[in-house]
Design a protein around this motif. Structure first.
Motif, mmCIF file in Angstrom:
data_model
loop_
_atom_site.group_PDB
_atom_site.id
_atom_site.type_symbol
_atom_site.label_atom_id
_atom_site.label_comp_id
_atom_site.label_asym_id
_atom_site.label_seq_id
_atom_site.Cartn_x
_atom_site.Cartn_y
_atom_site.Cartn_z
ATOM 1 N N GLU A 18 0.826 -1.204 0.000
ATOM 2 C CA GLU A 18 0.000 0.000 0.000
ATOM 3 C C GLU A 18 0.861 1.254 0.000
ATOM 4 N N PRO A 23 -2.042 3.555 -6.048
ATOM 5 C CA PRO A 23 -3.285 3.401 -5.272
ATOM 6 C C PRO A 23 -4.211 2.301 -5.789
ATOM 7 N N HIS A 26 -4.255 -1.286 -4.117
ATOM 8 C CA HIS A 26 -4.758 -1.547 -2.764
ATOM 9 C C HIS A 26 -5.871 -2.598 -2.742
ATOM 10 N N SER A 67 0.429 -1.264 -13.196
ATOM 11 C CA SER A 67 0.929 -0.105 -12.464
ATOM 12 C C SER A 67 2.402 0.177 -12.784
#
Length: 69
Positions: A18, A23, A26, A67
């Motif tokens: 985290e 983000p 998460h 990501s």
């Protein structure tokens, strides 16, 4: 070795992800960690453990890969 230290390590790893990652990671991280926790602490189901965990693992890894790009 009991499951408690392993689960504590999992929670620490989840929190590290985290802090260090995007983000959007998460939610899949939390879902995968919960699935692992349930697999450790709940009674066995008829489906194999790997089969139960695979969707959560796949979502986590796919989101992690996205990501990075």
């Amino acid at each position: 070795m009991t499951a408690r230290p392993a689960m504590d390590g999992l929670r620490i790893a989840e929190k590290s992800i985290e802090l260090l990652c995007a983000p959007g990671l998460h939610s899949p991280t939390t879902a995968y960690a919960r699935a692992l926790n349930q697999a450790v602490w709940q009674e066995r189901e008829e489906r194999p453990l790997a089969e139960r965990l695979e969707p959560f693992k796949a979502e986590f890894l796919a989101t992690a890969r996205r990501s990075l790009t």
